[in-house]
Motif scaffolding. Sequence first.
Motif: not given
Length: 230
Positions: A102-122, A176-184
């Motif tokens: 997501s991207v938000t813009r305002g008086p405090g500036g621009t904030v670009a946010t990106i998130g990555f899911a952390v996989p479960e153990a086991g 499939m339990t998890y992936w990265d860009s190499t998997g894609i």
Amino acid sequence: MDQPFDRDSLYVLRATMEAHAVQAGLPEGRTSDLVLAVHELATNVILHGSGAGRVRMLAVDGLLRCEVIDSRATAATRETPPWPYEYGHGLWIVRSLGDLHSVTRGPGGTVATIGFAVPEAGRPSFRLLQHERDGTVTLRLIGDLDQTTSGDLVAAVQALLKVRAAGRLVLDLGGMTYWDSTGIAALLSVQERVSAVPGAALTLSGLSGDFRRRLDALSFQPLSYDEPAG
């Protein structure tokens, strides 16, 4: 993590992000994806924004959330529509890699946010199970599809194509339990290899709607699925 950056400190920023992401439990391949994505966003701040900013990283509810902040102010805060991007460019890469953006813009500036899911153990160990029925060969993938295991998938499909030059191959990704860009990249490579063999066809099954949309956005050719998108 909360760290400033400018043109001269991108190397230090990348190293710091990598260390924190690994400590938070992100696998090596996804850590590389995160570092690449945040680097692209920070580079945009340097080249097209104020020239300097901050990166904040926080683990929240199973998600490693990164905020890239350009402090140059704008008139009013708002949530922007989906990011404009061109195929193969930096923001396109960011949007393709992240589980949240997501991207938000305002008086405090621009904030670009990106998130990555952390996989479960086991998570289960990587396996490829093969069976044949009515002339269709099914490969069921169990475990992570990442930089460690993606080569095994490509090699298994290559071996099948040598034995069976034609016919339908179903790649079941329901386990499939998890992936990265190499998997894609491996999945897209498999599609290209099968398409190059006359009479051969590849069908993907067991995908979430989100993962299917990623593949459709990244693929150079239409992909075949066993079920409609969710």
